[in-house]
Structures are given as structure tokens and as C-alpha cells.
Design a protein around this motif. Structure first.
Motif, PDB file in Angstrom:
ATOM      1  N   ASN A  45     -30.394 -22.825  -7.886  1.00 54.76           N
ATOM      2  CA  ASN A  45     -29.730 -20.730  -8.395  1.00 54.76           C
ATOM      3  C   ASN A  45     -30.843 -20.069  -8.375  1.00 54.76           C
ATOM      4  O   ASN A  45     -31.648 -20.329  -9.595  1.00 54.76           O
ATOM      5  CB  ASN A  45     -28.375 -21.143  -8.544  1.00 54.76           C
ATOM      6  N   TRP A  67     -28.391 -18.664   1.119  1.00 54.72           N
ATOM      7  CA  TRP A  67     -28.292 -17.171   1.167  1.00 54.72           C
ATOM      8  C   TRP A  67     -26.479 -16.512   0.870  1.00 54.72           C
ATOM      9  O   TRP A  67     -25.925 -16.919   1.958  1.00 54.72           O
ATOM     10  CB  TRP A  67     -29.174 -16.194   1.832  1.00 54.72           C
ATOM     11  N   TYR A  68     -26.037 -15.939   0.155  1.00 52.55           N
ATOM     12  CA  TYR A  68     -25.320 -15.273  -0.684  1.00 52.55           C
ATOM     13  C   TYR A  68     -25.444 -13.201  -0.890  1.00 52.55           C
ATOM     14  O   TYR A  68     -26.576 -13.657  -1.892  1.00 52.55           O
ATOM     15  CB  TYR A  68     -24.559 -15.403  -1.618  1.00 52.55           C
ATOM     16  N   TYR A  69     -24.719 -13.008   0.140  1.00 47.93           N
ATOM     17  CA  TYR A  69     -25.020 -12.037  -0.305  1.00 47.93           C
ATOM     18  C   TYR A  69     -24.231 -11.117  -1.241  1.00 47.93           C
ATOM     19  O   TYR A  69     -23.608 -11.194  -1.685  1.00 47.93           O
ATOM     20  CB  TYR A  69     -24.458 -10.587   1.337  1.00 47.93           C
ATOM     21  N   HIS A  70     -24.657  -9.756  -1.701  1.00 46.88           N
ATOM     22  CA  HIS A  70     -24.177  -9.662  -3.225  1.00 46.88           C
ATOM     23  C   HIS A  70     -23.969  -7.257  -3.104  1.00 46.88           C
ATOM     24  O   HIS A  70     -23.377  -7.282  -3.716  1.00 46.88           O
ATOM     25  CB  HIS A  70     -24.855  -9.654  -4.814  1.00 46.88           C
ATOM     26  N   GLN A 102     -22.454 -15.053   3.834  1.00 46.34           N
ATOM     27  CA  GLN A 102     -23.656 -15.936   3.732  1.00 46.34           C
ATOM     28  C   GLN A 102     -24.369 -16.211   4.620  1.00 46.34           C
ATOM     29  O   GLN A 102     -23.999 -16.542   5.714  1.00 46.34           O
ATOM     30  CB  GLN A 102     -23.101 -16.879   2.855  1.00 46.34           C
ATOM     31  N   GLU A 104     -27.241 -20.594   6.178  1.00 45.90           N
ATOM     32  CA  GLU A 104     -27.870 -21.688   5.076  1.00 45.90           C
ATOM     33  C   GLU A 104     -29.400 -21.332   7.001  1.00 45.90           C
ATOM     34  O   GLU A 104     -28.744 -21.671   7.340  1.00 45.90           O
ATOM     35  CB  GLU A 104     -26.963 -22.188   5.588  1.00 45.90           C
ATOM     36  N   VAL A 122     -29.445 -10.520  -3.200  1.00 50.25           N
ATOM     37  CA  VAL A 122     -28.427 -11.853  -2.873  1.00 50.25           C
ATOM     38  C   VAL A 122     -29.090 -12.830  -4.068  1.00 50.25           C
ATOM     39  O   VAL A 122     -29.607 -12.757  -5.189  1.00 50.25           O
ATOM     40  CB  VAL A 122     -29.195 -12.441  -1.337  1.00 50.25           C
ATOM     41  N   CYS A 124     -29.192 -17.253  -4.141  1.00 46.69           N
ATOM     42  CA  CYS A 124     -29.855 -18.685  -3.494  1.00 46.69           C
ATOM     43  C   CYS A 124     -29.398 -19.803  -3.642  1.00 46.69           C
ATOM     44  O   CYS A 124     -29.632 -20.237  -5.458  1.00 46.69           O
ATOM     45  CB  CYS A 124     -31.428 -18.414  -3.010  1.00 46.69           C
TER      46      CYS A 124
END
Length: 160
Positions: A45, A67-70, A102, A104, A122, A124
Motif C-alpha cells: 500500500n 486506486w482509492y480517492y481521498h 476507486q 483498478e 489517493v 494505492c
């Protein structure tokens, strides 16, 4: 909203070779064989921040990357698939406008990312885990030779 500089300092992010800033935040203790037969963690991560003036240049991994947006502005992931198809995916909080929280990126896809203005933050997750020996950063001419139909985005997301 915090500034990019504040996030970089608070999260202790460092410059990434592809562009932007990052810090590895975890790795599985379970070791497996990667796609190229390396011993790697099951997953790794990172936190990753991009600025409009500091995009992520086109590169390829041999593993899937989620990927995860923050926070910050919408974050665009530019993908060139092995068959030459181009896909643009926007990560952000405006899901009613088609943005995703998110996404992939499949293994073997050439990709880079950008923000139009400001910054995007983000995280990852790469599985099998990330190893720089399975990371390829592309030169501009190499991609232009392979995918001349995508010259505009290739020029934007590569170094000379």
C-alpha cells in the motif's frame, strides 16, 4: 481543504520517480511469487499525491493496482491497453457525474495520472506487491512509436 504542501509534510511523502509524492504505508507479511517469479509481499500500500504541475508519467506494472480517492481535486488515470485502446477514468467524490471512488488498473496496462488544477490525494494497493524491479517508466519516443494515435496524452505524461 488542506494544501498539497501540508499533506506532503503531514504524511511524510517523498518524490516518486514517476512523478508526484508517495510513502509506502504497508505490506503483507505473506510472501508469494510475482508474475516475473520474484518473491514479493501478497500486497503493498502507498499514499500518493499529485499536483497539476507534477503528474504521474506513463509506466507499467506487472501487478494489478487499485486506486482509492481521498481528497483534493478530481484525479484522472490515463490507461493505454496492450491492444492500443485508450481509457480515461476520473477518480473523485462527484459520483453522480461519473467519477469513481476507486479504480483498478489491470496488470500490464500502461498508465499515468494527472489533476487539472491543484492536487489530488489517493492511496494505492498493488497485488502481488509492488517491487521496483517490475516497474517500467516509459520514455516519450518509445510510446510514440508504439501508439502514435495517442500522441497528445503521451507528450503530456512522459519526459523527453
Amino acid at each position: 481543504m488542506k494544501s498539497a504542501e501540508t499533506w506532503v509534510k503531514e504524511l511524510d511523502l517523498q518524490s516518486h520517480p514517476e512523478g508526484g509524492y508517495y510513502r509506502q504505508t504497508g505490506a503483507s507479511s505473506h510472501i508469494i511469487k510475482s508474475h516475473t517469479n520474484l518473491d514479493v509481499p501478497l500486497y503493498t500500500n502507498i499514499l500518493f499525491l499529485l499536483e497539476d504541475k507534477n503528474p504521474s508519467n506513463f509506466h507499467k506494472l506487472y501487478s494489478n493496482e487499485v486506486w482509492y480517492y481521498h481528497d483534493g481535486e478530481s484525479f484522472t488515470v490515463h490507461c493505454i491497453y496492450p491492444d492500443g485502446r485508450y481509457e480515461l477514468v476520473v477518480l473523485g467524490k462527484n459520483v453522480s457525474k461519473g467519477e469513481k471512488l476507486q479504480f483498478e488498473v489491470p496488470a500490464g496496462v500502461i498508465f499515468g495520472s494527472s489533476v487539472v488544477e491543484g492536487y489530488g490525494l489517493v492511496s494505492c494497493m498493488v497485488s502481488p506487491g509492488f517491487d521496483f524491479r517490475e516497474f517500467k517508466l516509459y520514455e516519450r519516443q518509445e510510446l510514440l512509436d508504439l501508439f502514435p494515435q495517442h500522441s497528445e496524452i503521451i507528450t503530456k505524461l512522459t519526459r523527453t
